[in-house]
Design an enzyme around this catalytic site. Structure first.
Site, PDB file in Angstrom:
ATOM      1  N   PRO A 367     -27.548 -23.469 -46.862  1.00 49.10           N
ATOM      2  CA  PRO A 367     -28.710 -22.566 -46.846  1.00 49.10           C
ATOM      3  C   PRO A 367     -29.534 -22.710 -48.111  1.00 49.10           C
ATOM      4  O   PRO A 367     -29.078 -23.288 -49.109  1.00 49.10           O
ATOM      5  CB  PRO A 367     -28.069 -21.179 -46.725  1.00 49.10           C
ATOM      6  CG  PRO A 367     -26.672 -21.350 -47.206  1.00 49.10           C
ATOM      7  CD  PRO A 367     -26.275 -22.748 -46.882  1.00 49.10           C
ATOM      8  N   PRO A 368     -30.759 -22.153 -48.119  1.00 51.67           N
ATOM      9  CA  PRO A 368     -31.611 -22.260 -49.317  1.00 51.67           C
ATOM     10  C   PRO A 368     -30.994 -21.541 -50.510  1.00 51.67           C
ATOM     11  O   PRO A 368     -30.325 -20.515 -50.370  1.00 51.67           O
ATOM     12  CB  PRO A 368     -32.914 -21.574 -48.876  1.00 51.67           C
ATOM     13  CG  PRO A 368     -32.882 -21.579 -47.384  1.00 51.67           C
ATOM     14  CD  PRO A 368     -31.446 -21.495 -47.000  1.00 51.67           C
ATOM     15  N   GLY A 371     -28.177 -24.424 -54.597  1.00 48.48           N
ATOM     16  CA  GLY A 371     -28.096 -25.393 -55.690  1.00 48.48           C
ATOM     17  C   GLY A 371     -28.038 -26.835 -55.268  1.00 48.48           C
ATOM     18  O   GLY A 371     -27.524 -27.673 -56.010  1.00 48.48           O
ATOM     19  N   LYS A 372     -28.584 -27.177 -54.083  1.00 56.16           N
ATOM     20  CA  LYS A 372     -28.508 -28.571 -53.613  1.00 56.16           C
ATOM     21  C   LYS A 372     -29.333 -29.493 -54.493  1.00 56.16           C
ATOM     22  O   LYS A 372     -28.877 -30.561 -54.901  1.00 56.16           O
ATOM     23  CB  LYS A 372     -28.991 -28.643 -52.148  1.00 56.16           C
ATOM     24  CG  LYS A 372     -28.157 -27.809 -51.189  1.00 56.16           C
ATOM     25  CD  LYS A 372     -28.575 -28.017 -49.751  1.00 56.16           C
ATOM     26  CE  LYS A 372     -29.984 -27.528 -49.471  1.00 56.16           C
ATOM     27  NZ  LYS A 372     -30.108 -26.073 -49.595  1.00 56.16           N
ATOM     28  N   THR A 373     -30.565 -29.084 -54.787  1.00 55.46           N
ATOM     29  CA  THR A 373     -31.443 -29.942 -55.584  1.00 55.46           C
ATOM     30  C   THR A 373     -30.950 -30.062 -57.020  1.00 55.46           C
ATOM     31  O   THR A 373     -30.904 -31.152 -57.596  1.00 55.46           O
ATOM     32  CB  THR A 373     -32.878 -29.393 -55.563  1.00 55.46           C
ATOM     33  OG1 THR A 373     -33.319 -29.288 -54.208  1.00 55.46           O
ATOM     34  CG2 THR A 373     -33.816 -30.317 -56.320  1.00 55.46           C
ATOM     35  N   SER A 688     -22.084 -18.478 -29.937  1.00 50.21           N
ATOM     36  CA  SER A 688     -20.894 -17.885 -30.555  1.00 50.21           C
ATOM     37  C   SER A 688     -20.724 -16.403 -30.274  1.00 50.21           C
ATOM     38  O   SER A 688     -19.681 -15.833 -30.590  1.00 50.21           O
ATOM     39  CB  SER A 688     -20.917 -18.114 -32.070  1.00 50.21           C
ATOM     40  OG  SER A 688     -22.020 -17.458 -32.654  1.00 50.21           O
ATOM     41  N   LYS A 731     -19.274 -15.784 -41.611  1.00 53.04           N
ATOM     42  CA  LYS A 731     -19.066 -14.660 -40.709  1.00 53.04           C
ATOM     43  C   LYS A 731     -17.963 -13.739 -41.200  1.00 53.04           C
ATOM     44  O   LYS A 731     -18.093 -12.505 -41.157  1.00 53.04           O
ATOM     45  CB  LYS A 731     -18.748 -15.182 -39.303  1.00 53.04           C
ATOM     46  CG  LYS A 731     -19.904 -15.909 -38.634  1.00 53.04           C
ATOM     47  CD  LYS A 731     -19.483 -16.519 -37.306  1.00 53.04           C
ATOM     48  CE  LYS A 731     -20.647 -17.250 -36.646  1.00 53.04           C
ATOM     49  NZ  LYS A 731     -20.268 -17.892 -35.379  1.00 53.04           N
TER      50      LYS A 731
END
Length: 794
Positions: A367-368, A371-373, A688, A731
């Site tokens: 998700p946004p 810390g991916k970038t 789901s 979840k």
């Protein structure tokens, strides 16, 4: 080159004096023909001994050509069986020990058997008899051969003028063939074949075939010379005119573009680029210098050359393969994310053991704000490589990846080559951000263009349409990011190694805030570290009540807002210190934006608790089912997607087939079922919620309430089988936050609990089911029993 002598006639005394047994002299760079004078240089002591013994006797030796010219000490099996008897006429000794002799070919001879091999070879030989033919066909062949040979002599400069007189005086077809073979640039095996052909006409025909080919080559060479001379004359004229033009421009005070073009040539010559790229640059430079600087084509050509010179074809940074240093950098920049860190350390370890390992292609999915970038930047820093980032969100044109054709002034390379140029090295860490948001239209499919870029087996020769030259991308470490994997094209997904980065739980966000966010925002706002302090309870409330999200961007914005307000207070009132607590948090940030997520106050008929994963992490859903008078139809509301609607219909069909006998007579025929999932403005989709929907519908049919302290997730089939789902960690965290005590999961999702921290699972009970009946049985409260509401949060 052999020289013919006419001292030996067929059947002369010299021929009769050739001994039956001769010493053998092997030679590696020539073939000796009869009637020819040939110089030989001997350095081997045994061969010099042969010459000495021959001079003391008949002065005749057998000269045979080696099959392998590189062999130093040939034996009987290393020479051709046919050679020539050689009469030694002169010998000269030199101070360094070698001997030079001049010998005269006497006749073709053939080895019958070897009589000795040491210290040098001796063999019994037989003279190969010569024949001669004088018929008209032979004369015509000789005339054509001589004419063609004279054409070669006239065109080439390597033949002496007197050779024509020698050739003209030969009347024998066999001797003519030998003479020409000795003087033509034939390969040694071809000359040996001429020596071995006994029939003079066949021998001359073989030589004629070679002369014809050589004559064609000579003609082509002459044409090339004329073309080169013509081109040089034209270039000299252009050079003279260009020099005049420069002189005129200098007098007029105009810019001297010629000097700039010459400097460009020097840059190309000194550039570090592969041979194909340098050849292309020099060719383009040749076109550029003939153009007028005022023409549009000049600008296009000059821009292209600038790109070729600025692309780092061979410039690479050296990898820092210190595993300990890399771990310290990754731990300092990011909290947790152990799976990703381990993968990077594995890559470094492989690189240290095998320097030529190809670049990896990783895909961070999460998700946004997780810390991916920034993780990509840390990877580049730990490797000691340059970092470049390209956002792919909304790109619809294939040319954005592969570049534009160089047909107009505004043409540019694609984003890949642009990024490599920006990095300044051919092995950067290259981040392709938001790869799940690529589009396509009539201008092409950029995702398809990325297939070659993200394939280590193909990108070794990636060609941008603008550059139009192969560039090696295999040394680049590509990292892509995506929020969801579902929208990434399957062929593209297959080329990448997926690393899931789930949303952070409250405990992790608190650690990140204390360790990274608070110090960074205080520094950016100019607030001294001692002037503002956050209580942990205050940070926890910001996480849960002000910034409900999977990542930490909203949390950082809230901290930044408090830091800015503190900066203003410092300027207006003094340095503080100021303290942010749970009690005064409303004064800093205003009213809470998100109420506390809680489970239902009590069990209710037709209301079950489901769980969902969103872009902001996990959440709980309340599935509400209500019977109304009707004809057995199902009405769905709550902004449901097609998959979720189909899941609800499947759940209803299963409930009808399973519980029709236990429900009131005609229950599903005389009533419509209205199924609603709050909040109605939020889109919802996915399979789901099937188990939770089935529990709510079964609750209506059996008139039994659903437990309020239990949450369910799982996909239901028409036969009642429960299938696994994704996002279990998010979840479960959401259910824990809401106060749920028990969670029903598909049995195949049991393995996913390993990813969930113990502090979350410690206060929960998990039930794993294969069938929907088991889930419904756990969900429905016993008659007359109402589970107590859980006090506080777990």
């Amino acid at each position: 080159m052999g020289i013919e002598v006419d001292k030996i006639a067929e059947g002369s005394d010299l021929l009769r004096e050739i001994p039956d047994e001769l010493a053998i002299v092997p030679i590696n760079d020539a073939v000796v023909f009869p009637y020819m004078l040939i110089p030989l240089i001997l350095t081997d002591a045994n061969l010099i001994r042969i010459v000495d013994e021959a001079l003391a006797g008949s002065k005749i030796v057998g000269v045979f050509t080696q099959i392998n010219k590189d062999l130093q000490s040939p034996g009987p099996g290393d020479i051709y069986r046919k050679g020539s008897a050689l009469l030694i006429q002169k010998m000269a000794r030199f101070p360094d020990g070698h001997v030079r002799i001049i010998g005269q070919g006497l006749a073709r001879i053939e080895i019958k058997r070897f009589t000795d091999e040491t210290p040098f070879m001796r063999a019994r030989v037989a003279i190969v008899p010569e024949t001669d033919r004088r018929d008209d066909r032979t004369k015509a062949l000789m005339r054509n051969v001589v004419s063609s040979f004279f054409s070669i002599v006239d065109a080439a400069e390597s033949y002496p003028d007197e050779i024509k007189n020698v050739v003209s005086g030969i009347r024998s077809a066999g001797r003519l063939a030998d003479m020409l073979a000795a003087n033509l640039p034939m390969e040694i095996p071809d000359k040996q074949k001429v020596l071995e052909i006994v029939d003079p006409v066949k021998r001359l025909g073989f030589v004629y075939e070679f002369i014809s080919n050589e004559l064609e080559i000579v003609k082509i060479g002459e044409k090339i010379k004329r073309d080169v001379r013509k081109e040089l004359d034209r270039e000299q004229r252009e050079y003279y005119l260009r020099q005049q033009l420069r002189a005129i421009q200098k007098e007029l005070g105009e810019d001297d573009s010629g000097v700039e073009v010459d400097e460009l040539r020097e840059r190309i010559e000194g550039a570090l680029m592969p041979a194909p790229a340098k050849d292309a640059a020099l060719k383009e430079w040749g076109r550029l210098r003939k153009m007028s600087p005022s023409s549009a084509e000049y600008i296009v050509s000059r821009t292209y050359l600038d790109w070729l010179l600025e692309i780092p074809w061979e410039r690479a940074t050296e990898d820092k393969l210190d595993i300990g240093r890399a771990r310290r950098i990754l731990d300092a920049d990011h909290y947790d994310l152990d799976q990703v860190k381990e993968r990077i350390l594995e890559f470094l370890s492989v690189k240290k053991l095998r320097r030529s390992a190809k670049g990896s292609i990783l895909c961070f999915v999460g998700p946004p704000g997780v810390g991916k970038t920034s993780l990509g930047k840390s990877i580049a820093r730990s490797l000691g490589r340059r970092f470049v980032r390209v956002s792919l969100g909304g790109i619809r044109d294939e040319a954005e990846i592969r570049g534009h054709r160089r047909t107009y002034i505004g043409a540019l390379p694609g984003r890949i080559v642009q990024g490599i140029r920006t990095a300044g090295s051919c092995n950067p860490v290259f981040m392709l951000d938001e790869i799940d948001k690529l589009g396509n239209d009539f201008r092409g499919d950029p995702a398809s263009a990325l297939l070659e870029v993200l394939d280590p087996e193909q990108n070794v020769s990636f060609e941008d349409h603008y550059v139009n030259l192969p560039f090696d991308l295999s040394r680049v470490m590509f990292i892509t990011t995506a929020n969801v994997r579902d929208t990434i094209p399957a062929p593209l997904l297959d080329r990448m190694e997926l690393l899931e980065i789930p949303g952070y739980i409250t405990h992790e966000k608190l650690r990140i805030a204390k360790r990274f966010l608070v110090p960074r925002q205080l520094a950016e706002s100019g607030v001294p570290a001692r002037s503002l302090a956050f209580e942990e309870e205050a940070l926890a409330r910001i996480v849960e009540r002000y910034t409900r999200e999977a990542g930490v961007r909203g949390l950082e914005r809230a901290i930044a807002s408090i830091a800015r307000k503190t900066a203003r207070r410092i300027v207006e009132r003094g340095r503080g210190p100021y303290r942010v607590t749970a009690a005064n948090l409303k004064r800093w940030l205003g009213p809470e934006e998100f109420p506390e997520e809680e489970m239902l106050a009590s069990p209710a008929v037709g209301v079950s608790t489901g769980m969902a994963r969103t872009a902001a992490g996990g959440t709980i859903l309340f599935i509400e089912a209500l019977p109304v008078r009707g004809t057995g139809k199902l009405k769905l509301t709550g902004s449901l997607g097609d998959v979720m609607k189909e899941s609800a219909e499947a759940a209803l069909s299963w409930v009808k087939s399973r519980y029709a006998s236990e429900a009131a007579d005609g229950y599903f025929v005389s009533r419509d079922i209205h199924l609603h999932v709050p909040a109605g403005a939020v889109p919802k989709d996915g399979p789901s919620a099937g188990v939770a929907i089935a529990a709510a519908l079964a609750s209506l049919a059996l008139d039994r309430p659903v437990r309020n302290d239990l949450a369910l997730t799982g996909e239901v089939t028409l036969t009642g089988k429960v299938l696994p789902v994704g996002g279990v960690k998010e979840k479960v965290i959401a259910a824990h936050r809401a106060g749920i005590r028990e969670i029903v999961l598909p049995r195949l999702n049991e393995k996913d609990l390993e990813e969930i921290p113990d502090r979350i699972t410690r206060g929960l009970r998990f039930r794993f089911v294969d069938r929907a009946e088991e889930a419904v049985s756990r969900a429905l409260a016993a008659d007359g029993r109402r589970p107590r509401r859980r006090a506080g949060k777990g």
